[in-house]
Design an enzyme around this catalytic site. Structure first.
Site, PDB file in Angstrom:
ATOM      1  N   ILE A  35       0.992  -1.198  -0.199  1.00  0.00           N
ATOM      2  CA  ILE A  35       0.038  -0.184   0.051  1.00  0.00           C
ATOM      3  C   ILE A  35       0.924   1.386   0.081  1.00  0.00           C
ATOM      4  CG2 ILE A  35      -0.256   0.146   2.558  1.00  0.00           C
ATOM      5  CD1 ILE A  35      -2.962   0.996   2.080  1.00  0.00           C
ATOM      6  N   ASP A  86      -4.441  -5.288   8.059  1.00  0.00           N
ATOM      7  CA  ASP A  86      -5.797  -5.219   7.955  1.00  0.00           C
ATOM      8  C   ASP A  86      -6.700  -5.336   6.973  1.00  0.00           C
ATOM      9  OD1 ASP A  86      -5.096  -2.697   6.996  1.00  0.00           O
ATOM     10  OD2 ASP A  86      -5.805  -1.400   8.348  1.00  0.00           O
ATOM     11  N   ASP A 121      -2.318  -9.323   0.948  1.00  0.00           N
ATOM     12  CA  ASP A 121      -3.674  -9.142   0.965  1.00  0.00           C
ATOM     13  C   ASP A 121      -4.371  -9.277  -0.339  1.00  0.00           C
ATOM     14  OD1 ASP A 121      -4.064  -8.039   3.681  1.00  0.00           O
ATOM     15  OD2 ASP A 121      -3.229  -6.345   2.948  1.00  0.00           O
ATOM     16  N   GLY A 169       0.398  -5.081   1.364  1.00  0.00           N
ATOM     17  CA  GLY A 169      -1.058  -5.100   0.778  1.00  0.00           C
ATOM     18  C   GLY A 169      -0.942  -6.112  -0.241  1.00  0.00           C
ATOM     19  N   GLU A 176       3.229  -5.392   7.371  1.00  0.00           N
ATOM     20  CA  GLU A 176       2.730  -4.531   8.127  1.00  0.00           C
ATOM     21  C   GLU A 176       3.073  -4.451   9.592  1.00  0.00           C
ATOM     22  OE1 GLU A 176      -0.264  -5.514   4.842  1.00  0.00           O
ATOM     23  OE2 GLU A 176       1.229  -6.695   6.074  1.00  0.00           O
TER      24      GLU A 176
END
Length: 273
Positions: free
Chosen positions: A70, A154, A126, A123, A146
């Protein structure tokens, strides 16, 4: 007119193919996940899902890497409030917005294959854990990063990774944030196969995608839907769910065509979805 995206690119490499490529298209920033990405990604997936010519989606990264995670500016966008209570409410809403963009991979009826080369960090984990199949090249490396940014992951890694690699392995990877390579990702079950190069990866993923694209669209989307649903159900509940699903799809012409093709020793031809 085909929609233009700032962070993505959709390509159909072969005119008659039902396999479409969805590229993370920010190679100058190592395909970092920007605010544009989180707005455009679910929209692009919906466009592909609703296109009857699309049977399978290959998700890949432009340039030298799959994705560096991210963009930190995207995280900062959630803090634009001075009042503490409103800042908390805004931040929670912002995180939910980001989560929904990743979950769009599971909401997409068409199977999505992650084709990973180079970096797959934060990310990006993810993203690939929400994909249906994952392959990588030998130069790929991974990190649940993270924890090194002082936050728990998250956007889905902590929820999806344990079901893929096992709870203990997911805990270790998430707590250490350590880097691991494609061979270890294969041994953990995160990827199904490691290819010798990016070129071999692209060719190998294409072969798998084209094979899936020849199958009954109803069977393919049904298999994805039942597997995802059964992940959260008991065996008995999962059996009941698939019984309900098949009670509808077994009435389609696809079953008749599959049986007819088998008897006639030919390849079946299924209608688009």
């Amino acid at each position: 007119m085909e929609e233009e995206y700032k962070s993505l690119q959709i390509i159909q490499n072969c005119p008659n193919s039902r396999v479409y490529h969805l590229y993370l298209n920010g190679p100058n920033h190592v395909n970092a996940l920007s605010q544009d990405f989180f707005t455009e990604f679910p929209r692009a997936l919906t466009t592909l899902d609703q296109n009857p010519d699309v049977g399978v989606i290959i998700l890949a990264g432009s340039g030298k890497h799959f994705c560096s995670g991210i963009d930190l500016q995207t995280l900062a966008d959630g803090f634009k409030q001075t009042d503490c209570g409103r800042k908390v409410e805004r931040l929670r809403r912002h995180i939910k917005f980001l989560q929904e963009a990743i979950t769009a991979l599971e909401c997409c009826r068409k199977p999505v294959i992650a084709s990973v080369h180079g970096a797959c960090i934060g990310g990006a984990i993810d993203i690939i854990t929400a994909c249906d199949i994952r392959f990588c090249s030998s130069d790929a490396f991974f990190s649940v990063k993270e924890v090194d940014l002082a936050i728990p992951a998250d956007l889905g890694t902590l929820q999806r990774l344990p079901t893929i690699v096992g709870f203990g392995n997911a805990m270790e990877l998430a707590l250490t944030g350590r880097r691991f390579n494609g061979d270890e990702a294969k041994s953990l079950g995160l990827v199904s196969r490691v290819f010798s190069s990016k070129e071999a990866l692209e060719e190998g993923v294409k072969v798998v995608a084209e094979e899936i694209a020849t199958k009954s669209p109803l069977a393919v989307i049904g298999t994805k839907a039942v597997l995802l649903k059964s992940r959260d159900l008991t065996v008995e509940q999962g059996l009941d769910y698939v019984a309900t699903w098949n009670s509808g799809t077994l009435l389609s012409d696809d079953l008749k065509e599959a049986i007819s093709a088998y008897r006639q020793k030919r390849k079946p031809k299924f209608a688009k979805l």
